[in-house]
Write a protein that holds these residues in place. Sequence first.
Motif, mmCIF file in Angstrom:
data_model
loop_
_atom_site.group_PDB
_atom_site.id
_atom_site.type_symbol
_atom_site.label_atom_id
_atom_site.label_comp_id
_atom_site.label_asym_id
_atom_site.label_seq_id
_atom_site.Cartn_x
_atom_site.Cartn_y
_atom_site.Cartn_z
ATOM 1 N N LYS A 65 0.830 -1.212 0.000
ATOM 2 C CA LYS A 65 0.000 0.000 0.000
ATOM 3 C C LYS A 65 0.862 1.259 0.000
ATOM 4 O O LYS A 65 0.439 2.314 -0.451
ATOM 5 C CB LYS A 65 -0.932 -0.001 1.198
ATOM 6 C CG LYS A 65 -2.010 -1.056 1.092
ATOM 7 C CD LYS A 65 -2.912 -1.060 2.302
ATOM 8 C CE LYS A 65 -3.948 -2.154 2.173
ATOM 9 N NZ LYS A 65 -4.828 -2.249 3.324
ATOM 10 N N ASN A 66 2.083 1.132 0.522
ATOM 11 C CA ASN A 66 3.014 2.269 0.571
ATOM 12 C C ASN A 66 3.780 2.442 -0.738
ATOM 13 O O ASN A 66 4.616 3.335 -0.848
ATOM 14 C CB ASN A 66 4.016 2.092 1.710
ATOM 15 C CG ASN A 66 3.341 2.041 3.055
ATOM 16 O OD1 ASN A 66 2.255 2.574 3.223
ATOM 17 N ND2 ASN A 66 3.972 1.394 4.012
ATOM 18 N N GLY A 67 3.543 1.556 -1.706
ATOM 19 C CA GLY A 67 4.210 1.669 -2.993
ATOM 20 C C GLY A 67 5.533 0.933 -3.089
ATOM 21 O O GLY A 67 6.236 1.051 -4.088
ATOM 22 N N HIS A 68 5.903 0.172 -2.059
ATOM 23 C CA HIS A 68 7.137 -0.603 -2.112
ATOM 24 C C HIS A 68 6.919 -1.842 -2.978
ATOM 25 O O HIS A 68 5.864 -2.463 -2.944
ATOM 26 C CB HIS A 68 7.575 -1.022 -0.706
ATOM 27 C CG HIS A 68 7.998 0.127 0.132
ATOM 28 N ND1 HIS A 68 7.121 0.845 0.905
ATOM 29 C CD2 HIS A 68 9.213 0.700 0.308
ATOM 30 C CE1 HIS A 68 7.769 1.806 1.531
ATOM 31 N NE2 HIS A 68 9.042 1.752 1.176
ATOM 32 N N VAL A 69 7.944 -2.195 -3.736
ATOM 33 C CA VAL A 69 7.884 -3.354 -4.629
ATOM 34 C C VAL A 69 8.543 -4.544 -3.926
ATOM 35 O O VAL A 69 9.577 -4.401 -3.285
ATOM 36 C CB VAL A 69 8.623 -3.059 -5.944
ATOM 37 C CG1 VAL A 69 8.557 -4.252 -6.884
ATOM 38 C CG2 VAL A 69 8.055 -1.824 -6.610
ATOM 39 N N TYR A 70 7.924 -5.732 -4.079
ATOM 40 C CA TYR A 70 8.537 -6.939 -3.531
ATOM 41 C C TYR A 70 8.261 -8.123 -4.458
ATOM 42 O O TYR A 70 7.343 -8.104 -5.270
ATOM 43 C CB TYR A 70 8.045 -7.215 -2.102
ATOM 44 C CG TYR A 70 6.588 -7.609 -2.004
ATOM 45 C CD1 TYR A 70 6.217 -8.953 -1.960
ATOM 46 C CD2 TYR A 70 5.576 -6.659 -1.951
ATOM 47 C CE1 TYR A 70 4.880 -9.320 -1.873
ATOM 48 C CE2 TYR A 70 4.246 -7.013 -1.859
ATOM 49 C CZ TYR A 70 3.905 -8.351 -1.814
ATOM 50 O OH TYR A 70 2.589 -8.712 -1.724
ATOM 51 N N THR A 71 9.103 -9.156 -4.323
ATOM 52 C CA THR A 71 8.965 -10.378 -5.111
ATOM 53 C C THR A 71 8.007 -11.316 -4.388
ATOM 54 O O THR A 71 8.151 -11.531 -3.179
ATOM 55 C CB THR A 71 10.341 -11.058 -5.262
ATOM 56 O OG1 THR A 71 11.227 -10.149 -5.917
ATOM 57 C CG2 THR A 71 10.246 -12.342 -6.060
ATOM 58 N N PRO A 72 7.035 -11.905 -5.098
ATOM 59 C CA PRO A 72 6.121 -12.855 -4.457
ATOM 60 C C PRO A 72 6.886 -14.016 -3.816
ATOM 61 O O PRO A 72 7.935 -14.444 -4.327
ATOM 62 C CB PRO A 72 5.252 -13.360 -5.613
ATOM 63 C CG PRO A 72 5.370 -12.336 -6.674
ATOM 64 C CD PRO A 72 6.725 -11.712 -6.512
#
Length: 140
Positions: free
Chosen positions: A22-29
Amino acid sequence: MKKIIFIIKGEPKGKGRPRFTKNGHVYTPDATAKYEDLVAYAYHNVAKGYKFTSPVRVSVHAFNKPPKGKSKRVVEDMLRGEILPTKKPDADNIAKIILDGLNKIAWDDDTQVVEMMVVKRYGTDSLVAVTIEELDAGRC
């Protein structure tokens, strides 16, 4: 020229799309990260720490078992390669998850991969076979 062949047992996986908080941080599933770890583990078990330093050719052969519920004749046709697996995961996503799983393990960066082939077929077992071959830069 060095050549390393290794097997990743289980259903071939494709690289998952990045997710956003929700904060716009990208992560790998998680599933993608776990499979990349499995790729690195399978490579390490064979390569014993060897790291390619020159350009390489990578061949990926992904095998899925035929779906359950198919007739014996259809399964035989699948195993002979007369019916091809036009289902997910996509060949390019299989390549991406393999290459990303090998970054910093088999090579410093996958920019060293100058030739690549991905083949999807049906097989008696679900697995991915990967071949990495060192290339002579003068002969590429």
